[in-house]
Motif scaffolding. Structure first.
Motif, PDB file in Angstrom:
ATOM      1  N   ALA A  21      58.764  89.750  48.010  1.00 21.65           N
ATOM      2  CA  ALA A  21      58.628  88.603  47.104  1.00 21.65           C
ATOM      3  C   ALA A  21      59.666  88.681  45.989  1.00 21.65           C
ATOM      4  CB  ALA A  21      57.219  88.547  46.521  1.00 21.65           C
ATOM      5  N   THR A  22      59.868  89.870  45.474  1.00 23.64           N
ATOM      6  CA  THR A  22      60.882  90.074  44.440  1.00 23.64           C
ATOM      7  C   THR A  22      62.271  89.774  44.986  1.00 23.64           C
ATOM      8  OG1 THR A  22      59.493  91.748  43.398  1.00 23.64           O
ATOM      9  CG2 THR A  22      61.837  91.766  42.824  1.00 23.64           C
ATOM     10  N   LYS A  23      62.536  90.189  46.197  1.00 21.26           N
ATOM     11  CA  LYS A  23      63.827  89.918  46.849  1.00 21.26           C
ATOM     12  C   LYS A  23      64.030  88.409  47.038  1.00 21.26           C
ATOM     13  CE  LYS A  23      67.453  90.855  49.543  1.00 21.26           C
ATOM     14  NZ  LYS A  23      68.661  90.321  48.965  1.00 21.26           N
ATOM     15  N   ILE A  24      62.972  87.721  47.436  1.00 21.61           N
ATOM     16  CA  ILE A  24      63.043  86.265  47.605  1.00 21.61           C
ATOM     17  C   ILE A  24      63.415  85.612  46.275  1.00 21.61           C
ATOM     18  CG2 ILE A  24      61.623  84.208  47.985  1.00 21.61           C
ATOM     19  CD1 ILE A  24      60.213  85.843  50.233  1.00 21.61           C
ATOM     20  N   ARG A  25      62.780  86.051  45.201  1.00 26.94           N
ATOM     21  CA  ARG A  25      63.088  85.479  43.886  1.00 26.94           C
ATOM     22  C   ARG A  25      64.539  85.760  43.493  1.00 26.94           C
ATOM     23  NH1 ARG A  25      59.759  87.076  38.791  1.00 26.94           N
ATOM     24  NH2 ARG A  25      61.574  87.611  37.614  1.00 26.94           N
ATOM     25  N   GLU A  26      65.008  86.972  43.722  1.00 29.65           N
ATOM     26  CA  GLU A  26      66.402  87.311  43.412  1.00 29.65           C
ATOM     27  C   GLU A  26      67.363  86.449  44.221  1.00 29.65           C
ATOM     28  OE1 GLU A  26      66.552  91.492  44.228  1.00 29.65           O
ATOM     29  OE2 GLU A  26      65.495  92.009  42.370  1.00 29.65           O
ATOM     30  N   ASP A  27      67.063  86.242  45.505  1.00 33.70           N
ATOM     31  CA  ASP A  27      67.906  85.394  46.356  1.00 33.70           C
ATOM     32  C   ASP A  27      67.900  83.947  45.865  1.00 33.70           C
ATOM     33  OD1 ASP A  27      68.517  87.587  47.907  1.00 33.70           O
ATOM     34  OD2 ASP A  27      67.237  86.993  49.601  1.00 33.70           O
ATOM     35  N   GLN A  28      66.742  83.455  45.432  1.00 31.87           N
ATOM     36  CA  GLN A  28      66.649  82.094  44.892  1.00 31.87           C
ATOM     37  C   GLN A  28      67.558  81.959  43.666  1.00 31.87           C
ATOM     38  OE1 GLN A  28      64.275  79.149  44.920  1.00 31.87           O
ATOM     39  NE2 GLN A  28      64.120  79.533  47.109  1.00 31.87           N
ATOM     40  N   GLN A  29      67.527  82.955  42.799  1.00 29.80           N
ATOM     41  CA  GLN A  29      68.345  82.914  41.587  1.00 29.80           C
ATOM     42  C   GLN A  29      69.834  82.984  41.929  1.00 29.80           C
ATOM     43  OE1 GLN A  29      66.554  86.279  39.625  1.00 29.80           O
ATOM     44  NE2 GLN A  29      65.286  84.978  38.319  1.00 29.80           N
ATOM     45  N   GLU A  30      70.178  83.901  42.817  1.00 27.35           N
ATOM     46  CA  GLU A  30      71.580  84.131  43.158  1.00 27.35           C
ATOM     47  C   GLU A  30      72.179  83.006  43.996  1.00 27.35           C
ATOM     48  OE1 GLU A  30      73.753  87.365  45.929  1.00 27.35           O
ATOM     49  OE2 GLU A  30      72.543  88.194  44.287  1.00 27.35           O
ATOM     50  N   ASN A  31      71.458  82.556  45.017  1.00 33.32           N
ATOM     51  CA  ASN A  31      72.008  81.585  45.967  1.00 33.32           C
ATOM     52  C   ASN A  31      71.798  80.129  45.569  1.00 33.32           C
ATOM     53  OD1 ASN A  31      72.841  83.715  47.619  1.00 33.32           O
ATOM     54  ND2 ASN A  31      70.898  83.746  48.705  1.00 33.32           N
ATOM     55  N   TYR A  32      70.727  79.857  44.818  1.00 34.71           N
ATOM     56  CA  TYR A  32      70.397  78.458  44.505  1.00 34.71           C
ATOM     57  C   TYR A  32      70.351  78.184  43.013  1.00 34.71           C
ATOM     58  CZ  TYR A  32      68.975  78.770  49.383  1.00 34.71           C
ATOM     59  OH  TYR A  32      68.950  78.995  50.733  1.00 34.71           O
ATOM     60  N   GLY A  33      70.554  79.217  42.197  1.00 36.56           N
ATOM     61  CA  GLY A  33      70.481  79.024  40.760  1.00 36.56           C
ATOM     62  C   GLY A  33      69.088  78.668  40.294  1.00 36.56           C
ATOM     63  N   ASN A  34      68.086  78.987  41.088  1.00 32.56           N
ATOM     64  CA  ASN A  34      66.707  78.641  40.782  1.00 32.56           C
ATOM     65  C   ASN A  34      66.031  79.787  40.035  1.00 32.56           C
ATOM     66  OD1 ASN A  34      64.070  77.777  40.658  1.00 32.56           O
ATOM     67  ND2 ASN A  34      63.715  77.845  42.852  1.00 32.56           N
TER      68      ASN A  34
END
Length: 117
Positions: A98-111
């Motif tokens: 879940a933490t990895k998903i959040r990091e990917d959202q921030q990095e890849n989508y600026g979310n």
């Protein structure tokens, strides 16, 4: 899980509670859960979950409780409508994913808005 439930055309909320899901594996297929916005899996035997972001195109909230799930599929993070992932008494590897998903959202989508609880 009965394969037919995913084909219900107007299904928006699905709560899978203890004994509603038999088995340790769940593999979803495309065109199921097309309108699902809220998915809760609680106290089931689920260990391995295979899915793609296109299988849950409208998912906004994912709640996982009392699971030994190895990991949340990283493709869940590719769902543009995803707003929150809530974990209660889940494996440390599920929390890590879940933490990895959040990091990917921030990095890849600026979310920065994806909530992990």
């Amino acid at each position: 899980m009965p394969a037919t439930i995913g084909w219900l055309p107007h299904l928006q909320v699905l709560k899978l509670k203890r004994d509603s899901f038999i088995g340790s594996e769940w593999e979803t297929v495309e065109m199921q859960f097309c309108k699902l916005k809220y998915l809760q899996i609680d106290g089931c035997d689920l260990v391995h979950w295979t899915t793609e972001s296109t299988h849950f195109p409208c998912l906004e909230h994912l709640q996982l409780e009392h699971l030994i799930l190895k990991e949340i599929p990283l493709s869940i993070g590719e769902i543009p409508t995803l707003q929150s992932i809530k974990l209660v008494d889940c494996s440390t590897s599920a929390v890590a994913s879940a933490t990895k998903i959040r990091e990917d959202q921030q990095e890849n989508y600026g979310n920065d808005d994806l909530q992990i609880q």
